[in-house]
Motif scaffolding. Sequence first.
Motif, PDB file in Angstrom:
ATOM      1  N   GLY A   1      -1.930  11.900   5.909  1.00 64.63           N
ATOM      2  CA  GLY A   1      -0.514  11.787   6.224  1.00 64.63           C
ATOM      3  C   GLY A   1       0.060  10.447   5.789  1.00 64.63           C
ATOM      4  N   GLU A   2      -0.692   9.365   6.029  1.00 64.23           N
ATOM      5  CA  GLU A   2      -0.238   8.034   5.620  1.00 64.23           C
ATOM      6  C   GLU A   2      -0.073   7.960   4.107  1.00 64.23           C
ATOM      7  OE1 GLU A   2      -2.558   4.739   6.885  1.00 64.23           O
ATOM      8  OE2 GLU A   2      -2.441   5.227   9.002  1.00 64.23           O
ATOM      9  N   LEU A   3      -1.034   8.521   3.389  1.00 66.13           N
ATOM     10  CA  LEU A   3      -0.979   8.511   1.921  1.00 66.13           C
ATOM     11  C   LEU A   3       0.262   9.245   1.423  1.00 66.13           C
ATOM     12  CD1 LEU A   3      -2.132   8.088  -0.931  1.00 66.13           C
ATOM     13  CD2 LEU A   3      -3.526  10.136  -0.575  1.00 66.13           C
ATOM     14  N   LEU A   4       0.510  10.412   1.979  1.00 70.28           N
ATOM     15  CA  LEU A   4       1.640  11.225   1.520  1.00 70.28           C
ATOM     16  C   LEU A   4       2.983  10.602   1.882  1.00 70.28           C
ATOM     17  CD1 LEU A   4       0.224  14.752   2.431  1.00 70.28           C
ATOM     18  CD2 LEU A   4       0.378  13.720   0.151  1.00 70.28           C
ATOM     19  N   GLN A   5       3.030   9.849   2.978  1.00 73.75           N
ATOM     20  CA  GLN A   5       4.270   9.207   3.393  1.00 73.75           C
ATOM     21  C   GLN A   5       4.593   7.966   2.567  1.00 73.75           C
ATOM     22  OE1 GLN A   5       4.016   8.447   7.601  1.00 73.75           O
ATOM     23  NE2 GLN A   5       3.925  10.616   8.129  1.00 73.75           N
ATOM     24  N   ALA A   6       3.578   7.443   1.863  1.00 76.56           N
ATOM     25  CA  ALA A   6       3.779   6.213   1.089  1.00 76.56           C
ATOM     26  C   ALA A   6       4.789   6.423  -0.031  1.00 76.56           C
ATOM     27  CB  ALA A   6       2.454   5.729   0.512  1.00 76.56           C
ATOM     28  N   LEU A   7       4.826   7.656  -0.581  1.00 72.31           N
ATOM     29  CA  LEU A   7       5.787   8.000  -1.630  1.00 72.31           C
ATOM     30  C   LEU A   7       5.755   7.022  -2.792  1.00 72.31           C
ATOM     31  CD1 LEU A   7       8.860   9.127   0.489  1.00 72.31           C
ATOM     32  CD2 LEU A   7       7.323  10.571  -0.829  1.00 72.31           C
ATOM     33  N   GLU A   8       4.568   6.570  -3.170  1.00 68.73           N
ATOM     34  CA  GLU A   8       4.424   5.694  -4.317  1.00 68.73           C
ATOM     35  C   GLU A   8       3.785   6.460  -5.457  1.00 68.73           C
ATOM     36  OE1 GLU A   8       2.629   1.916  -3.569  1.00 68.73           O
ATOM     37  OE2 GLU A   8       3.552   1.754  -1.607  1.00 68.73           O
ATOM     38  N   SER A   9       3.997   5.976  -6.647  1.00 61.92           N
ATOM     39  CA  SER A   9       3.441   6.659  -7.810  1.00 61.92           C
ATOM     40  C   SER A   9       2.102   6.019  -8.167  1.00 61.92           C
ATOM     41  CB  SER A   9       4.405   6.570  -8.991  1.00 61.92           C
ATOM     42  OG  SER A   9       3.913   7.283 -10.082  1.00 61.92           O
ATOM     43  N   PHE A  10       1.031   6.467  -7.521  1.00 60.65           N
ATOM     44  CA  PHE A  10      -0.293   5.938  -7.807  1.00 60.65           C
ATOM     45  C   PHE A  10      -0.838   6.549  -9.097  1.00 60.65           C
ATOM     46  CE2 PHE A  10       0.035   5.684  -3.125  1.00 60.65           C
ATOM     47  CZ  PHE A  10      -0.162   4.322  -2.977  1.00 60.65           C
ATOM     48  N   ASP A  11      -1.502   5.712  -9.897  1.00 63.94           N
ATOM     49  CA  ASP A  11      -2.145   6.219 -11.109  1.00 63.94           C
ATOM     50  C   ASP A  11      -3.425   6.982 -10.749  1.00 63.94           C
ATOM     51  OD1 ASP A  11      -0.422   4.921 -13.168  1.00 63.94           O
ATOM     52  OD2 ASP A  11      -1.141   3.114 -12.157  1.00 63.94           O
ATOM     53  N   ILE A  12      -4.162   6.449  -9.766  1.00 61.96           N
ATOM     54  CA  ILE A  12      -5.440   7.034  -9.359  1.00 61.96           C
ATOM     55  C   ILE A  12      -5.517   7.047  -7.835  1.00 61.96           C
ATOM     56  CG2 ILE A  12      -7.954   6.869  -9.529  1.00 61.96           C
ATOM     57  CD1 ILE A  12      -7.556   5.133 -12.041  1.00 61.96           C
ATOM     58  N   ALA A  13      -5.965   8.150  -7.266  1.00 59.00           N
ATOM     59  CA  ALA A  13      -6.155   8.235  -5.812  1.00 59.00           C
ATOM     60  C   ALA A  13      -7.588   8.653  -5.508  1.00 59.00           C
ATOM     61  CB  ALA A  13      -5.180   9.235  -5.201  1.00 59.00           C
ATOM     62  N   PHE A  14      -8.294   7.841  -4.708  1.00 52.45           N
ATOM     63  CA  PHE A  14      -9.625   8.168  -4.205  1.00 52.45           C
ATOM     64  C   PHE A  14      -9.446   8.748  -2.808  1.00 52.45           C
ATOM     65  CE2 PHE A  14     -10.583   5.237  -7.544  1.00 52.45           C
ATOM     66  CZ  PHE A  14     -11.862   5.555  -7.990  1.00 52.45           C
ATOM     67  N   LEU A  15      -9.921   9.960  -2.608  1.00 49.36           N
ATOM     68  CA  LEU A  15      -9.599  10.672  -1.381  1.00 49.36           C
ATOM     69  C   LEU A  15     -10.845  11.262  -0.716  1.00 49.36           C
ATOM     70  CD1 LEU A  15      -7.337  11.827   0.449  1.00 49.36           C
ATOM     71  CD2 LEU A  15      -7.134  13.728  -1.162  1.00 49.36           C
ATOM     72  N   ASP A  16     -11.086  10.838   0.534  1.00 53.33           N
ATOM     73  CA  ASP A  16     -12.157  11.444   1.329  1.00 53.33           C
ATOM     74  C   ASP A  16     -11.727  12.851   1.719  1.00 53.33           C
ATOM     75  OD1 ASP A  16     -14.489  11.715   2.778  1.00 53.33           O
ATOM     76  OD2 ASP A  16     -13.666  10.801   4.587  1.00 53.33           O
ATOM     77  N   ILE A  17     -12.686  13.738   1.920  1.00 52.48           N
ATOM     78  CA  ILE A  17     -12.330  15.121   2.252  1.00 52.48           C
ATOM     79  C   ILE A  17     -12.389  15.379   3.752  1.00 52.48           C
ATOM     80  CG2 ILE A  17     -12.990  17.542   1.990  1.00 52.48           C
ATOM     81  CD1 ILE A  17     -13.850  16.948  -0.829  1.00 52.48           C
ATOM     82  N   ILE A  18     -13.471  14.964   4.387  1.00 47.17           N
ATOM     83  CA  ILE A  18     -13.644  15.244   5.813  1.00 47.17           C
ATOM     84  C   ILE A  18     -12.961  14.149   6.630  1.00 47.17           C
ATOM     85  CG2 ILE A  18     -15.310  15.671   7.660  1.00 47.17           C
ATOM     86  CD1 ILE A  18     -17.324  16.460   5.463  1.00 47.17           C
ATOM     87  N   MET A  19     -11.726  14.431   7.047  1.00 42.44           N
ATOM     88  CA  MET A  19     -10.954  13.480   7.847  1.00 42.44           C
ATOM     89  C   MET A  19     -10.306  14.213   9.013  1.00 42.44           C
ATOM     90  SD  MET A  19      -9.056  10.990   5.046  1.00 42.44           S
ATOM     91  CE  MET A  19      -8.119  12.313   4.269  1.00 42.44           C
ATOM     92  N   GLN A  20     -10.001  13.469  10.066  1.00 43.22           N
ATOM     93  CA  GLN A  20      -9.316  14.056  11.210  1.00 43.22           C
ATOM     94  C   GLN A  20      -7.851  14.300  10.848  1.00 43.22           C
ATOM     95  OE1 GLN A  20      -9.918  11.481  14.563  1.00 43.22           O
ATOM     96  NE2 GLN A  20     -12.115  11.900  14.688  1.00 43.22           N
ATOM     97  N   ASP A  21      -7.163  15.045  11.694  1.00 44.48           N
ATOM     98  CA  ASP A  21      -5.753  15.400  11.474  1.00 44.48           C
ATOM     99  C   ASP A  21      -5.609  16.251  10.218  1.00 44.48           C
ATOM    100  OD1 ASP A  21      -5.067  13.950  13.766  1.00 44.48           O
ATOM    101  OD2 ASP A  21      -4.881  12.103  12.634  1.00 44.48           O
ATOM    102  N   MET A  22      -5.304  15.649   9.088  1.00 49.57           N
ATOM    103  CA  MET A  22      -5.153  16.394   7.836  1.00 49.57           C
ATOM    104  C   MET A  22      -6.350  16.102   6.934  1.00 49.57           C
ATOM    105  SD  MET A  22      -2.124  16.170   4.960  1.00 49.57           S
ATOM    106  CE  MET A  22      -0.828  16.515   6.165  1.00 49.57           C
TER     107      MET A  22
END
Length: 238
Positions: free
Chosen positions: A41-62
Amino acid sequence: MLSIAVCDDEVIECCNMARKIKDILEEMKIPCIIRQFRSGGELLQALESFDIAFLDIIMQDMDGMKTAQIFREKASDKILIFVSSSREYVFEAYDVEAFQYLLKPVDDRKLKSVLQKAVCKTESRSQEFIIVSRERQKKKLFLDDIYYFEIKGRMVDVHGPEGIFTYYEQIGELENKLRDKGFFRCHKSYLINLKYVDGYNRQEVILENGKKIVIAKRRYEEFCQEVLKVMRENGGIL
């Protein structure tokens, strides 16, 4: 300037990954901005244009996979790299066009190899730039790193991921330089990068970073034509 997001709800793992990425890119002499997020949720709310995103899969909430689906809707051309302690979601990663799937604990050599490939992919995109002057010094500004230009009298504020860079230039000359480069003067005080348009109405443009910019009434029709053209060129289905 490379813009990177690291998203993991485990604080220590998130910090360690960000540090490793920073060390590798410094070794490669590639300037970067790295932001850390503790949830999808924090990542999606940032609304920035990241070139690369490293994303964990197993997280709480979303979880990371749901986050990735929404991320893809907002940023269809960005590089997405999953980092997970489980192989369970490897095939689902293809559905969101993941660039790579890394297993925890991530091997340093593997991370470096993946980063090198990801950087090469980002560098294959447009590297056009303009040279501007300030206080007798020259500075190179890459067009892909510019959200918009804001004109204040004879001064120009360049807004991008690093913040604001101010220099002197006449708006007419700047507009001519950027003709057919994906920029549009939607108002006498604003020259925007159309690739960062997230939405718009007759009164204003909404950029991916959340900034709202006014549209002059007489420029609206031309703006619509130009922004739809850019969206088609970048893979939009309209």
